[in-house]
Write a protein that holds these residues in place. Structure first.
Motif, PDB file in Angstrom:
ATOM      1  N   ASP A  36       0.797  -1.232   0.000  1.00  0.00           N
ATOM      2  CA  ASP A  36       0.000   0.000   0.000  1.00  0.00           C
ATOM      3  C   ASP A  36       0.831   1.286   0.000  1.00  0.00           C
ATOM      4  O   ASP A  36       0.537   2.221   0.731  1.00  0.00           O
ATOM      5  CB  ASP A  36      -0.963  -0.020   1.193  1.00  0.00           C
ATOM      6  N   HIS A  38       0.865   3.378  -2.309  1.00  0.00           N
ATOM      7  CA  HIS A  38      -0.005   4.381  -2.928  1.00  0.00           C
ATOM      8  C   HIS A  38       0.778   5.493  -3.627  1.00  0.00           C
ATOM      9  O   HIS A  38       0.458   6.673  -3.488  1.00  0.00           O
ATOM     10  CB  HIS A  38      -1.029   4.922  -1.918  1.00  0.00           C
ATOM     11  N   ASP A 130      -1.407  -2.051  -4.288  1.00  0.00           N
ATOM     12  CA  ASP A 130      -1.822  -0.663  -4.047  1.00  0.00           C
ATOM     13  C   ASP A 130      -0.580   0.210  -4.088  1.00  0.00           C
ATOM     14  O   ASP A 130      -0.388   1.108  -3.266  1.00  0.00           O
ATOM     15  CB  ASP A 130      -2.546  -0.486  -2.699  1.00  0.00           C
ATOM     16  N   HIS A 263      -3.358  -9.256  -1.119  1.00  0.00           N
ATOM     17  CA  HIS A 263      -3.983  -7.944  -0.920  1.00  0.00           C
ATOM     18  C   HIS A 263      -5.406  -8.165  -0.405  1.00  0.00           C
ATOM     19  O   HIS A 263      -6.349  -7.502  -0.825  1.00  0.00           O
ATOM     20  CB  HIS A 263      -3.951  -7.115  -2.209  1.00  0.00           C
ATOM     21  N   HIS A 286      -3.633  -4.112   2.034  1.00  0.00           N
ATOM     22  CA  HIS A 286      -4.948  -3.527   1.763  1.00  0.00           C
ATOM     23  C   HIS A 286      -5.540  -2.742   2.933  1.00  0.00           C
ATOM     24  O   HIS A 286      -6.094  -1.675   2.718  1.00  0.00           O
ATOM     25  CB  HIS A 286      -5.962  -4.576   1.298  1.00  0.00           C
ATOM     26  N   HIS A 288      -3.894  -1.490   5.465  1.00  0.00           N
ATOM     27  CA  HIS A 288      -2.956  -0.438   5.886  1.00  0.00           C
ATOM     28  C   HIS A 288      -2.499  -0.526   7.340  1.00  0.00           C
ATOM     29  O   HIS A 288      -1.997   0.462   7.873  1.00  0.00           O
ATOM     30  CB  HIS A 288      -3.562   0.964   5.632  1.00  0.00           C
TER      31      HIS A 288
HETATM   32 MN   LIG Z   1      -4.352   0.497   0.015  1.00  0.00          MN
END
Ligand SMILES: [Mn+2]
Ligand SMILES: [Mn+2]
Lengths: 563, 110, 126
Positions: A36, A38, A130, A263, A286, A288
């Motif tokens: 994640d 991002h 992610d 995930h 996923h 976090h």
């Molecule tokens: Mn995420």
């Protein structure tokens, strides 16, 4: 060597940088893990949730820990850099003290150091996905700048979720032509013949240890994000086929270690570990969660490495004859003030930002409020987005999605264009305005609440609860489906099931249930940028519009008792 | 009117006596008789496949009874024991009397 | 064509009509497995697999019921030993959130079942 030596701030915290990053290596192999990220190539502030609640049966368990309950569970001293990274407590003060988090150049320094220490043949680097989405640089390059960063970091294997919002053609293009890592998924099939789209697993030999790594993409990708992006593909949890691949790796391929790179989310992976036998380690993502210690379920070790590039998970293992004899795990905080950035990767980041720098670094306002994202029901940054949308449309109610990614801006800090994208960089940014009846609004909120608060993790597909401006309600998290919300008020008056309300929403499918969808669909980032420019100084309330009836406070401990 | 139908066998190579997977799809809207035409607002009359027969050589080995709640373009996956070299024929019949046939060859090695 | 319009039936009525037994006589058994998603990606296309872990010679037929559809009976499969394995995979429509029930009729007259609730949701939040 690469650490900035004698840093005054580190001394202040009674912790040397060496101590902060120190790790007692163990055994014959090292597995590195991120999840994640991002698309955050540069360091940022990211405050962990101040409310993280679910069904009362799950409250206070790993996956639903925050604040004081988190510190207590993991035995962490308040005010330390660990507490700063992992909780919301005293965030602005500690942010000034310890500085920004993450950044791929800083992470690269640590990775290179570990590879140098252990030897390249002993290290495997996994990414739970992610990774490509969440910032302007991710969006503007359709994920390419992030793939380049992954290649520089030396990611070996990855799985995905938000990656798919660039569309399946773009995913295949990046995977086939640019990404060095292998992209695996045992749970993505073409929806016509139900045949696999990606390799379900890969086998890697690391220092003589044969490791089978199975991939699980986010099972609810076509539900949580617009299904058009993955048209013709089907996902799902697929525990039955997962068990088959585990057995195949053990019995036919004779691997020493079976790993699930997932995930799925931390709580779903805990449920999955009960359903599927024979997985040694799950690298989760996923949801976090930063989890400094592994948890064990049905002989499966589960780890998850936070979000936004804040951490590097390092798992050292001593594996012999298919048995883990010893391990050491650390969730290493990427404290950018204490680590020298890797020059090569730093140069790459600068170059990647070059074409967009003038636009993105432009200051558009200043905030008095701490602008943050994570909280189960309400956040100041989402409130700001809601206000911006309401200012532009004629909406009585504004829906903002409860995504788990974003950024944090400290009180007194400037707000840049880049910051707005950090909160809104999606490939379906349209703000829709339409009409819905009170009855439909109630039904949809109940549906979203059930996706977030179902006691069975298999039925939790959402992020945090959707945020609402103009609407208040009370909620009983442990109530049955369809009966959680009560006392719903719209701008002070009881929600009238028969009346039609004007609603604005972005980032979801909601407008598809609405009537009289307005013709103008401006992108959310432009709406927010314009509003901040107009306001100049941002001040939004900290008080939530949602009252929880059966769980008492923001970060409850197990059993729902407040600390 | 016959419709487009497809049959696939997996794995591609198999020996005599192996149990192999058969996947089939027929393009058919499967109207339940419950949904309305979005343009006219009128109920779309029921029209769905209600019978599927599978022949292996001369023998009818499997039959399916379907209702309208099977998804559009019905997908059926099942197994057969590939113990002879023979045609595998599937026959789809809908409630309006349309019949579609598709035949493939089962050719086990050895 | 009017007679083709399905009438609303309960799960119990559908079981009685298709199998000739009371729904209460269906016995839950680990010999039959129903594989389906917990949350449907699309209520119009829900993949459902049924696997009966008994020798093919002992299994007569497999049936799928979407318990809260207007007509819960969705599909029946009549097998023979030439199938090698008692297995079926298909895709069905679900009008809303409901349990799906798979039934196998055995040669010895027993009817065994497996059940799974499947949620149909509008979704929409990453
Ligand atoms: Mn995420
Ligand atoms: Mn995700």
């Amino acid at each position: 060597i690469s650490l900035t030596s004698g840093d005054a701030l580190a001394k202040l915290n009674n912790m040397s940088p060496e101590e902060l990053m120190s790790f007692k290596s163990v055994g014959n192999i090292t597995l590195l893990h991120i999840c994640d990220m991002h698309a955050h190539l540069r360091p940022l502030y990211w405050r962990e949730p101040s409310t993280l609640v679910s069904h009362p049966k799950l409250v206070g368990k790993p996956g639903f820990l925050c604040g004081e309950a988190y510190l207590k569970y993991y035995d962490i001293t308040p005010g330390t850099i660990r507490a700063y990274f992992d909780t919301y407590l005293d965030f602005p003060e500690l942010a000034h003290k310890y500085g920004k988090m993450g950044g791929v150049a800083h992470m690269a320094t640590l990775v290179k150091q570990i590879v140098a220490e252990r030897g390249k043949d002993k290290v495997l680097f996994m990414d739970s996905g992610d990774t490509w989405q969440g910032t302007a640089i991710g969006l503007f390059t359709k994920g390419k700048a992030i793939v380049d960063a992954q290649n520089l970091l030396g990611i070996d294997i990855m799985v995905g979720h938000w990656e798919f919002t660039y569309g399946k053609e773009r995913v295949l293009e990046l995977v086939n032509n640019h990404l060095n890592a292998e992209f695996i998924a045992q749970n993505i099939k073409d929806s016509m013949w139900e045949e696999l789209v990606f390799k379900p697993y890969t086998i890697r030999e690391v220092n003589g240890v044969k490791i089978g790594i199975i991939g699980n993409a986010f099972p609810y990708t076509p539900i949580a994000n617009p299904k058009e992006f993955v048209k013709g593909w089907t996902f799902g949890i697929q525990p039955e086929s997962l068990q088959q691949y585990v057995d195949e790796l053990r019995e036919d391929k004779k691997v020493d270690l079976v790993v699930l790179l997932s995930h799925d989310g931390f709580s779903l992976d805990q449920a999955l570990a009960k359903m599927v036998n024979g997985i040694d380690i799950i690298f989760s993502g996923h949801t976090h969660n930063p989890a400094p210690k592994p948890i064990f379920v049905n002989n499966t070790m589960i780890v998850i490495a936070g979000s936004h590039g804040k951490y590097l998970g390092r798992l050292d293992l001593d594996v012999k004859n298919g048995k883990i004899r010893k391990y050491n795990y650390k969730l290493i905080p990427i404290a950018s003030n204490f680590i020298k950035p890797d020059p090569e990767v730093e140069k790459f980041v600068e170059k990647a930002y070059e074409p967009y720098k003038d636009k993105l670094d432009q200051v558009i306002g200043k905030t008095e409020t701490l602008l943050y994202k994570r909280d189960t029901f309400y956040s100041t940054f989402d409130r700001l987005i809601g206000e911006a949308i309401r200012d532009r449309t004629d909406a009585e109610i504004v829906f903002t999605p409860g995504y788990r990614w974003g950024t944090t801006i400290l009180p007194g800090q400037d707000i840049t264009v880049d910051n707005v994208y950090e909160m809104t960089a999606i490939t379906y940014p349209d703000v829709y305005t339409f009409e819905m009846t009170g009855e439909q609004i109630k039904m949809i909120l109940e549906d979203i609440a059930d996706n977030a608060f179902n006691e069975n993790p298999l039925y939790q597909q959402g992020g945090d609860m959707s945020r609402l401006l103009g609407l208040e309600y009370e909620i009983k998290l442990g109530a049955p489906r369809g009966k959680r919300l009560r006392n719903i008020k719209v701008n002070g008056k009881d929600l009238d099931p028969k009346r039609s309300y004007v609603v604005s929403a972005w980032g979801g499918n909601l407008y598809r249930v609405g009537k009289n969808v307005r013709p103008d669909h401006p992108p959310v980032y432009e709406v927010v940028i314009d509003y901040i420019k107009k306001q100049k100084i941002i001040k939004v309330p900290y008080e939530s519009n949602v009252k929880i009836l059966d769980v008492k406070c923001g970060c409850p401990m197990e059993g729902g008792i407040c600390p | 009117m016959p419709r487009v139908a497809m049959i696939r066998v997996s794995p591609r190579r198999y020996k005599k006596g192996d149990i192999v997977k058969v996947k089939s799809i027929i393009m058919h809207p499967m109207h339940t008789g419950l949904t309305k035409d979005k343009k006219t607002g009128k109920i779309i009359p029921a029209d769905y496949i209600n019978k599927v027969e599978v022949y292996y050589g001369d023998e009818k080995i499997t039959t399916f009874d379907l209702k309208g709640s099977v998804s559009a373009n019905p997908f059926l996956e099942f197994y057969i024991k590939a113990d002879k070299k023979a045609p595998l024929k599937m026959v789809w019949k809908d409630i309006t009397g349309d019949v579609t046939e598709k035949t493939i060859q089962i050719k086990p090695k050895g | 064509r009017a007679e083709n319009k399905p009438k609303k039936k309960s799960f119990e009525e559908a079981v009685k009509e298709v199998l000739g037994v009371d729904a209460s006589k269906l016995e839950a058994s680990s010999d039959i497995k129903l594989i389906a998603p917990s949350i449907a990606e699309n209520g119009a296309v829900v993949p459902v697999k049924v696997q009966v872990n008994l020798p093919i010679e002992q299994v007569k037929s497999i049936h799928i019921f979407a318990t809260k559809n207007t007509d819960p009976h969705t599909l029946s499969m009549f097998l023979s030993p030439a199938n090698g394995k008692a297995y079926l995979s298909t895709r069905i429509r679900l009008a809303k959130t409901m349990p799906v029930v798979a039934v196998a009729v055995l040669k010895d007259g027993r009817t065994i079942k497996a059940e799974k609730p499947i949620k149909v949701t509008i979704g929409g939040c990453g």
